[in-house]
Design a protein around this motif. Structure first.
Motif, short mmCIF file in Angstrom:
data_model
loop_
_atom_site.label_atom_id
_atom_site.label_comp_id
_atom_site.label_asym_id
_atom_site.label_seq_id
_atom_site.Cartn_x
_atom_site.Cartn_y
_atom_site.Cartn_z
N GLY A 20 0.79 -1.23 0.00
CA GLY A 20 0.00 0.00 0.00
C GLY A 20 0.82 1.27 0.00
N ARG A 21 2.12 1.17 0.17
CA ARG A 21 2.99 2.35 0.12
C ARG A 21 3.29 2.68 -1.34
N ARG A 22 3.86 3.85 -1.54
CA ARG A 22 4.23 4.29 -2.89
C ARG A 22 5.65 4.83 -2.82
N ALA A 23 6.57 4.18 -3.54
CA ALA A 23 7.96 4.63 -3.58
C ALA A 23 8.08 5.87 -4.46
N ASP A 24 8.79 6.88 -3.97
CA ASP A 24 8.99 8.09 -4.78
C ASP A 24 9.71 7.76 -6.08
N LEU A 25 10.76 6.96 -5.99
CA LEU A 25 11.47 6.44 -7.16
C LEU A 25 11.78 4.98 -6.90
N MET A 26 11.56 4.16 -7.91
CA MET A 26 11.91 2.75 -7.82
C MET A 26 12.52 2.36 -9.15
N GLY A 27 13.68 1.72 -9.07
CA GLY A 27 14.36 1.37 -10.31
C GLY A 27 15.04 0.02 -10.23
N VAL A 37 14.20 5.11 -3.75
CA VAL A 37 14.61 6.40 -3.21
C VAL A 37 13.37 7.06 -2.59
N GLU A 38 13.50 7.45 -1.34
CA GLU A 38 12.47 8.21 -0.65
C GLU A 38 12.95 9.66 -0.62
N ILE A 39 12.21 10.54 -1.25
CA ILE A 39 12.62 11.94 -1.42
C ILE A 39 12.02 12.81 -0.32
N LYS A 40 12.88 13.65 0.24
CA LYS A 40 12.46 14.59 1.28
C LYS A 40 12.99 15.98 0.93
N VAL A 41 12.11 16.96 1.01
CA VAL A 41 12.51 18.34 0.68
C VAL A 41 12.43 19.27 1.88
N ALA A 42 11.89 18.79 2.99
CA ALA A 42 11.76 19.61 4.19
C ALA A 42 12.11 18.77 5.42
N ARG A 61 18.54 -2.01 -2.38
CA ARG A 61 19.25 -0.81 -1.88
C ARG A 61 18.21 0.29 -1.65
N PHE A 62 18.36 1.00 -0.54
CA PHE A 62 17.45 2.09 -0.21
C PHE A 62 18.25 3.37 -0.03
N PHE A 63 17.77 4.45 -0.65
CA PHE A 63 18.41 5.76 -0.53
C PHE A 63 17.40 6.79 -0.02
N TRP A 64 17.90 7.72 0.75
CA TRP A 64 17.17 8.96 1.01
C TRP A 64 17.62 9.93 -0.06
N GLY A 65 16.69 10.62 -0.68
CA GLY A 65 16.99 11.68 -1.63
C GLY A 65 16.60 13.00 -0.99
N LEU A 66 17.57 13.87 -0.80
CA LEU A 66 17.34 15.12 -0.07
C LEU A 66 17.64 16.33 -0.93
N ALA A 67 16.95 17.40 -0.64
CA ALA A 67 17.22 18.68 -1.29
C ALA A 67 18.52 19.25 -0.73
N PRO A 68 19.26 19.99 -1.56
CA PRO A 68 20.47 20.64 -1.03
C PRO A 68 20.10 21.57 0.11
N GLY A 86 21.41 4.62 2.00
CA GLY A 86 22.28 5.57 1.34
C GLY A 86 21.67 6.96 1.37
N VAL A 87 22.46 7.96 0.97
CA VAL A 87 22.00 9.34 0.94
C VAL A 87 22.40 9.97 -0.39
N ILE A 88 21.42 10.59 -1.04
CA ILE A 88 21.62 11.32 -2.28
C ILE A 88 21.14 12.74 -2.05
N VAL A 89 21.91 13.71 -2.56
CA VAL A 89 21.45 15.10 -2.56
C VAL A 89 21.20 15.47 -4.01
N ALA A 90 20.02 16.06 -4.27
CA ALA A 90 19.64 16.36 -5.65
C ALA A 90 18.89 17.68 -5.73
N ASP A 91 19.04 18.33 -6.87
CA ASP A 91 18.22 19.50 -7.18
C ASP A 91 17.60 19.26 -8.55
N GLY A 92 17.08 20.28 -9.16
CA GLY A 92 16.41 20.12 -10.45
C GLY A 92 17.34 19.84 -11.61
#
Length: 140
Positions: A20-27, A37-42, A61-68, A86-92
Motif C-alpha cells: 500500500g505504500r508508494r515509492a517516490d522512485l523505484m528502479g 529512493v524516498e525523497i524529502k525536501v523539508a 538498496r534504499f536511498f534517502w533523496g534530499l534537497a540541497p 544511502g544518501v543522495i542530494v539532488a536538485d532540479g
C-alpha cells in the motif's frame, strides 16, 4: 533519475508497492537489483516519516533523496538505520551520492516479482503516452 540513468539504473516515479505504500522512485539496475529512493525536501517531512522502513522489504538498496541545504544529521542516527540507507542530494539539475546504500539482497522470488511489477507499470505508462485512448486502461 539522471544520476541513476548515467549509471544504468532505470527508474519509475511514484511506484505503488504491494503493502500500500508508494515509492517516490523505484528502479532496477543491469543486474536486476532494485533501488528505492524516498525523497524529502523539508526537515519536517523527514522527521515525520515513520513509514519509510516499509520500503526496505521491496528493494536491494534504499536511498534517502534530499534537497540541497536540508539538514542531513538525522540520517546519521540509529532511528534512520545509516548502516542500511544511502544518501543522495539532488536538485532540479543533477544529484550526487553522499553515502552509498549497501546491498541488502531481496529473496530471489521477491526480486523477480518486483521487477515484473516495475516492467508492467513502465509498459502501462508508456502505452498511455503513445495512445491516449488507452490512458484509462493504463491507470491500473
Amino acid at each position: 533519475m539522471r544520476l541513476f540513468a548515467r549509471n544504468g539504473i532505470w527508474c519509475l516515479p511514484e511506484m505503488p508497492l504491494k503493502n500500500g505504500r508508494r515509492a517516490d522512485l523505484m528502479g532496477v539496475d543491469a543486474k536486476g537489483q532494485i533501488v528505492i529512493v524516498e525523497i524529502k525536501v523539508a526537515r519536517s517531512d523527514l522527521l515525520g516519516d515513520s513509514k519509510w522502513p516499509d520500503y526496505l522489504d521491496f528493494c536491494d538498496r534504499f536511498f534517502w533523496g534530499l534537497a540541497p541545504g536540508l539538514d542531513r544529521s538525522p540520517l546519521d542516527s540509529e532511528a534512520y538505520q545509516p548502516d542500511v540507507c544511502g544518501v543522495i542530494v539532488a536538485d532540479g539539475y543533477d544529484a550526487e551520492i553522499l553515502r552509498h546504500a549497501p546491498l541488502q539482497p531481496l529473496a530471489p522470488a521477491r526480486r523477480k516479482a518486483q521487477v515484473e511489477r516495475l516492467a508492467r507499470a513502465a509498459m502501462r505508462r508508456h502505452t498511455a503516452i503513445l495512445d491516449p485512448d488507452c490512458s484509462d486502461l493504463a491507470l491500473g
